[in-house]
Design an enzyme around this catalytic site. Sequence first.
Site, PDB file in Angstrom:
ATOM      1  N   HIS A 225      42.865  81.251  33.843  1.00 44.73           N
ATOM      2  CA  HIS A 225      42.175  80.026  33.048  1.00 44.73           C
ATOM      3  C   HIS A 225      42.956  81.212  31.387  1.00 44.73           C
ATOM      4  O   HIS A 225      41.391  81.964  30.873  1.00 44.73           O
ATOM      5  CB  HIS A 225      40.776  80.389  32.594  1.00 44.73           C
ATOM      6  CG  HIS A 225      40.369  79.311  32.029  1.00 44.73           C
ATOM      7  ND1 HIS A 225      40.505  77.788  32.690  1.00 44.73           N
ATOM      8  CD2 HIS A 225      39.178  79.193  30.928  1.00 44.73           C
ATOM      9  CE1 HIS A 225      40.485  76.841  31.340  1.00 44.73           C
ATOM     10  NE2 HIS A 225      39.549  77.200  30.377  1.00 44.73           N
TER      11      HIS A 225
ATOM     12  N   ASP B 124      43.403  79.752  38.433  1.00 48.30           N
ATOM     13  CA  ASP B 124      42.327  79.459  37.617  1.00 48.30           C
ATOM     14  C   ASP B 124      42.066  78.182  38.066  1.00 48.30           C
ATOM     15  O   ASP B 124      42.083  77.346  39.052  1.00 48.30           O
ATOM     16  CB  ASP B 124      43.524  78.580  36.663  1.00 48.30           C
ATOM     17  CG  ASP B 124      42.047  78.221  35.439  1.00 48.30           C
ATOM     18  OD1 ASP B 124      41.342  77.763  35.510  1.00 48.30           O
ATOM     19  OD2 ASP B 124      42.791  77.038  34.635  1.00 48.30           O
TER      20      ASP B 124
ATOM     21  N   SER C 143      42.542  74.822  27.365  1.00 48.58           N
ATOM     22  CA  SER C 143      40.944  74.987  27.713  1.00 48.58           C
ATOM     23  C   SER C 143      40.265  73.803  26.485  1.00 48.58           C
ATOM     24  O   SER C 143      40.524  72.567  26.252  1.00 48.58           O
ATOM     25  CB  SER C 143      39.948  75.892  27.416  1.00 48.58           C
ATOM     26  OG  SER C 143      38.376  76.310  28.443  1.00 48.58           O
TER      27      SER C 143
END
Length: 343
Positions: A172, A140, A54
Amino acid sequence: MPTPLKAATTLAALFLLILTAAAPAQAANPPTKPPVSGSLGTYNVSGVYVAGVSSGGYMATQLHVAYSSRIRGAAVFAAGPYYCSQNTVAQALYGCGDNRYPTNVSALQTYTRTWASYGWVDPVGNLSGDPVYVFHGGNDTTVKKSVTDDLVRYYQHFGASVQYDSGSAAGHSWVTPYGTLGCAATASPYLNDCGTDPQNALLRKLLGGVTAPNTGTLGGSLIRFSQNTFAVNGWANGLSMDANGFAYVPSACAAGQSCRLLVALHGCVQSSGAVGTAFVDRANLNQYADTNNLIVLYPQASTSLSNPNGCWDWWGYLGATNFPIKGGAQVETIMNMVRRLDG
């Protein structure tokens, strides 16, 4: 027009939105070492690599592109191409997470080449042939697949050797056999168990081969060190970084054997201030480090007024436009740690 604080809060929330109600999985318990206070030493390091998830994935790419003469490859989970935000919160929100705006990948490639000509990042020729592992989970929706697809295109444009793992059902997250959540979840601590071992794949890609991990007692040391020592302003909290970071050093590396170094970057609300040592312990990197002569550096971001969820600076929340290049405050602080470790 959103205020900077409101926009930053919204952006961080985008990357951490709980999109599915996730019951805890029956997590395997990894072998761990409790952290001991110490300082970073200098070791016999033969190569440096980066990995992140991320916001940590975006920071990993920033480090790789800025210092490609020193960093030999990258593994990126759940993120998009270099300089995707273009220093604009709206672009970060709607182009680099969602795909309502285009990522403008050709413009990002042009920025990279131009900045390399200025010396702001290393020559783009260094990226040619570099190993890059990219992971995107099918559940995600925080970072859409089209955005990660453009990360792959970005690297391929410069000749990197990219392995793209997009067949997982993951949410995610950083996917690991020691994940505490089910595969499709998007929830704290963003460590998902999909019944797979992406760390084996990413280390094979980056290092060219990998030995099975240590599933018994770890033989190295987990060092808790002061990040203030390496902060460009002498005060890590002023850079939205925690006072302390971590480094796992296998005993063979401490004894002087040749080792590689992997910089592992957590995502938003995944730092030690939010989840303790969950990422450090469960990322499934220390276990491989023990058997593969691999030092793992875990820099730590922290919360701040402009960064309430403890993300890495990939959209300019520190207020400077040089965040993705040489001289960027967090980039240089992390590189100062690398310089200490590899001499």
